[in-house]
Design a protein around this motif. Structure first.
Motif, mmCIF file in Angstrom:
data_model
loop_
_atom_site.group_PDB
_atom_site.id
_atom_site.type_symbol
_atom_site.label_atom_id
_atom_site.label_comp_id
_atom_site.label_asym_id
_atom_site.label_seq_id
_atom_site.Cartn_x
_atom_site.Cartn_y
_atom_site.Cartn_z
ATOM 1 N N ALA A 1 -7.764 1.760 -5.038
ATOM 2 C CA ALA A 1 -6.716 1.594 -4.013
ATOM 3 C C ALA A 1 -5.378 1.985 -4.614
ATOM 4 O O ALA A 1 -5.181 1.820 -5.818
ATOM 5 C CB ALA A 1 -6.661 0.144 -3.543
ATOM 6 N N TYR B 1 -2.408 0.549 -4.567
ATOM 7 C CA TYR B 1 -1.780 -0.703 -4.182
ATOM 8 C C TYR B 1 -0.743 -1.070 -5.234
ATOM 9 O O TYR B 1 -1.066 -1.183 -6.426
ATOM 10 C CB TYR B 1 -2.872 -1.775 -4.082
ATOM 11 N N GLY C 1 0.843 -1.208 0.000
ATOM 12 C CA GLY C 1 0.000 0.000 0.000
ATOM 13 C C GLY C 1 0.872 1.250 0.000
ATOM 14 O O GLY C 1 1.787 1.363 0.818
ATOM 15 N N SER D 1 -5.980 6.260 -5.446
ATOM 16 C CA SER D 1 -7.115 5.514 -4.882
ATOM 17 C C SER D 1 -8.436 5.972 -5.521
ATOM 18 O O SER D 1 -9.317 5.150 -5.794
ATOM 19 C CB SER D 1 -7.213 5.731 -3.368
#
Lengths: 552, 256
Positions: free
Chosen positions: B137, B139, B81, B132
């Motif tokens: 997200a 990620y 993240g 995001s």
């Protein structure tokens, strides 16, 4: 003159900023960038001419003290070389990148890289040098990973950046030590005080750290794995990298030459590492079946040779070498695509002599007699090199470093003549005469040019002598090393003659050893594998730590 | 009093295991603006307390701070993240303040230096929120090919990453150099190891975020690239941070 110096460094930076900010300028980017490269080349040429003519260094401190730009012999020469290679790369890129996406980004990064390289060679203070040295690595990472759709490009560019960082760490430590000792950032002042105070301890540590930084940048053994793999980037970037950036190790060592003159034992170690890298790089180059990877290992070998030259105290010769290597390697990279294209049409494999004589009705060819060639192999290079060096410097045999270079020159020359033994020629006399003539021209050219470089970069004979003295080792070790290398080379030649006599086959024992060695070489001595394994283990450990301590 | 204050300050310029509080609060905050503000303001409180109480800093704390920086730098290598990565980088960066001489930390210069090195992290948190908004997200590995789809956003992200990773001409690089001249050789080596870990981590973030084929096929992209205004806003902020780095070093070099 000072304004021209500022213009030379700042122009590529301004171009990079302009291209980055001008979102609609993708179409103009190649023209803007190329026009600027022409201008930078002209200014660099003018400054080099001025420096040669006037023979004095120019320094200027911007913004009331920092940064300091200095135009000395090394800076002027290298700025001209960088500007020249940059111009060729820019011109080549215009067509090469025409249909690629991200052109604006490419040219902005290219110009920023040229700015960093120019600042690196013209930096007159520690901080600017560190800043430029670091930026070169970062910008090269982005340029090598330009094609973002190829994950391999990013992966190997990352290898390069992380290897560079190992060297950056060493250079930063060296800079901190120098700053702690002399409390100034000005390189000229640091070197002057080092000479006055003859501070051997500082010189020893700084010399070792700078040598390590140079080794990381110039892909010496164990820090080399990134070099042959970073071929996914655009070809002009490969050319710039192999022609300019990996040579930075030699430039750095030359920049810190006054430090190395006060070291004891650092240069001989540099020689050993350079020698080992040259041998390993050359062996690996011969085993590749990919032209770009082969060129990558060839660069590694050449960089080993360059570091080796520094290791024997022949600093200016290393500069000559890196310029010559830069020009020919840049040409090879830019021509690699054409060669691959040509190879698709003609394989280039020599025809069988019988086929040529019977089917093609070609003229009968013959090999030169081996006794004549063996004699020439051993005697001619030694004679030509010895005479050429003696003409330049009568005391050549008094210097260990010069003797080592003479020895390697002899081996290289012998290897060259030896390699022509297998050539099949129609007119043998003409062939031998041409070979000898070109060899004499090359050797005389090399000796004269290296002498001119010596006088231009290090005009003080006492300083030149101190560099050679810093590279000296005990006579017994010196003689042993020469003897060992001579034995290895002669055994190698005998083995090749033997194998040729036996039709390329060795005895059973030798064949088995050869196969094992080949397996080792084909895995590139397992260096990339070990690096990958170590990094994977470390990442696994980090994952375990994160799992165990997820709450903090 | 000063000794007790030291134990409190350790939480604001967090050293492992006192990082627990920062880590907990950072995860509790869901609004990226709050997280960004926390990254900037939290160490300012620490520096302020140092200024007020001027405690004697024990030698072991310097070593603990170095260990903490290396520990979180190392753990950040495998985080996925982007906002969590920014949090770990903050935990790796903030303890280094303990290595500065106490008279430098507890001063206006200390506040300015902390501000300059934490601002890029705050910008990174805000940019992670922009990702995001588009992909659901931020990620790593989920948004390969970000550069091809969102060049402006990627440009901002890469510049911010460079600022976070102490790349010249951003202030963190020069603060790091200043720090190196203040500490002994053994601490300097440790510090450079931390810097190396940051570089490695940054390379991994860039590779997983920006490179590869576009992710549009697997993730629905809900918005286009950042607007021109946002580009200029963030760009001006980053340029300001970079410029302040040059000014900072210029003032330091001028004082030599």
């Amino acid at each position: 003159m000072k304004m021209l110096l500022v213009l030379l460094v700042s122009a590529p930076l301004l171009s990079a900023v302009f291209l980055m900010l001008n979102e609609r300028g993708a179409r103009q980017a190649p023209r803007v960038s190329l026009a600027l490269a022409v201008g930078v080349f002209a200014v660099a040429g003018w400054l080099l001419g001025w420096r040669i003519h006037q023979g004095v260094d120019v320094s200027m401190a911007l913004l009331g003290g920092w940064p300091i730009l200095r135009l000395d012999a090394l800076g002027a020469l290298m700025a001209f070389v960088i500007a020249g290679i940059s111009l060729v790369v820019h011109a080549y890129s215009v067509r090469y990148m025409a249909e690629e996406e991200g052109q604006r980004r490419y040219y902005a990064l290219l110009d920023a890289l040229v700015f960093s390289l120019l600042l690196m060679v013209l930096a007159g203070d520690l901080l600017s040098l560190l800043l430029a040295w670091n930026l070169v690595g970062v910008l090269l990472f982005f340029l090598l990973g330009h094609n973002v759709r190829r994950p391999a490009a990013g992966r190997y560019a990352g290898w390069g950046l992380l290897t560079f960082r190992v060297g950056d760490v060493a250079l930063i430590l060296a800079a901190v030590l120098l700053f702690d000792a002399y409390e100034t950032l000005d390189l000229a002042e640091i070197f002057q005080r080092l000479q006055q105070e003859d501070d051997r301890m500082v010189a020893q540590w700084v010399g070792a750290l700078v040598a390590f930084a140079a080794m990381a940048r110039s892909a010496q053994f164990l820090l080399h794995a990134w070099l042959p793999y970073t071929m996914e980037g655009p070809t002009p970037v490969s050319a710039l990298m192999h022609a300019g950036i990996v040579n930075a190790g030699g430039i750095l060592i030359n920049r810190f030459a006054p430090v190395f003159a006060h070291t004891d034992g650092v240069l001989p170690w540099l020689f050993v590492i350079g020698l080992f890298t040259a041998v390993v790089g050359s062996i690996l180059m011969l085993c590749q079946n990919d032209i770009k990877k082969s060129l990558g290992y060839s660069t590694m070998g050449q960089m080993g040779f360059m570091i080796m030259e520094c290791g024997v105290g022949a600093f200016s010769l290393a500069i000559y070498h890196l310029i010559a290597h830069g020009i020919f390697k840049g040409t090879l990279f830019l021509g690699a695509g054409g060669i691959i294209n040509e190879a698709r049409k003609h394989d280039g494999v020599p025809k069988d002599p019988l086929y040529r004589f019977v089917v093609e009705r070609g003229v009968a060819v013959r090999r030169p007699p081996w006794k004549l060639m063996a004699a020439m192999t051993l005697i001619v290079p030694l004679l030509v090199l010895g005479v050429a060096h003696w003409l330049v410097d009568e005391e050549i045999l008094q210097k260990q470093g010069a003797l080592v270079l003479l020895f390697f020159g002899w081996i290289t020359g012998a290897q060259l003549i030896f390699s022509t033994y297998k050539a099949e020629v129609v007119n043998l006399t003409r062939f031998l005469a041409l070979m000898l003539f070109s060899f004499v021209i090359v050797v005389i050219g090399y000796v004269l040019v290296s002498h001119v470089f010596d006088l231009f970069l290090y005009p003080d004979p006492a300083f030149r002598a101190s560099l050679y003295a810093a590279a000296d080792i005990e006579l017994i070790w010196f003689e042993l090393v020469l003897l060992l290398v001579a034995v290895v080379v002669v055994v190698g030649w005998v083995l090749v003659y033997y194998a040729d006599e036996k039709g390329g086959r060795f005895g059973r024992g030798l064949s088995r050893a050869w196969l094992r060695f080949y397996a080792l070489v084909s895995r590139e001595f397992y260096v990339p594998d070990v690096q990958t394994l170590v990094s994977e283990r470390l990442l696994k450990l980090a994952r375990s730590l994160n799992r165990g301590l997820r709450w903090m | 009093m000063a000794k007790a204050a030291l134990w409190v300050i350790v939480f604001f310029l967090p050293v492992f295991p006192a990082t627990l509080l920062f880590s907990y609060l950072y995860r509790r905050l869901s609004d990226p603006r709050q997280r960004a503000a926390m990254i900037v303001l939290w160490p300012q409180l620490g520096v302020l307390l140092l200024w007020l109480f001027q405690p004697q800093i024990p030698a072991w704390l310097g070593w603990a701070a170095l260990f903490s920086a290396a520990f979180y730098g190392f753990r950040a290598l495998v985080l996925k993240g982007l906002d969590a990565w920014a949090g770990f980088m903050a935990l790796s960066l903030l303890p280094l303040a303990w290595l500065l001489p106490s008279e430098a930390v507890g001063s206006v210069l200390g506040h300015v230096m902390m501000l300059l090195v934490t601002l890029p992290l705050a910008v990174l948190v805000l940019l992670a929120a922009e990702i995001s908004d588009r992909y659901g997200a931020a990620y790593l590995g989920l948004t390969p090919g970000l550069l091809a789809e969102h060049p402006r956003l990627t440009g901002l992200l890469v510049t911010t990453l460079l600022a976070v990773l102490a790349t010249p001409p951003f202030p963190a690089f020069f603060v790091m150099l200043g720090l190196l001249t203040e500490v002994g050789v053994s601490v300097a080596v440790g510090l450079l190891l931390v810097w190396y870990l940051w570089g490695w981590s940054g390379v991994r973030v860039f590779q997983q975020l920006a490179m590869g084929e576009e992710a549009a096929a697997v993730v629905s992209v809900t918005a286009g690239d950042v607007s021109c205004q946002a580009l200029w806003r963030y760009g001006a902020l980053l340029a300001g941070i970079g410029l302040s780095g040059v000014v900072l070093v210029w003032s330091m070099a001028g004082g030599v």
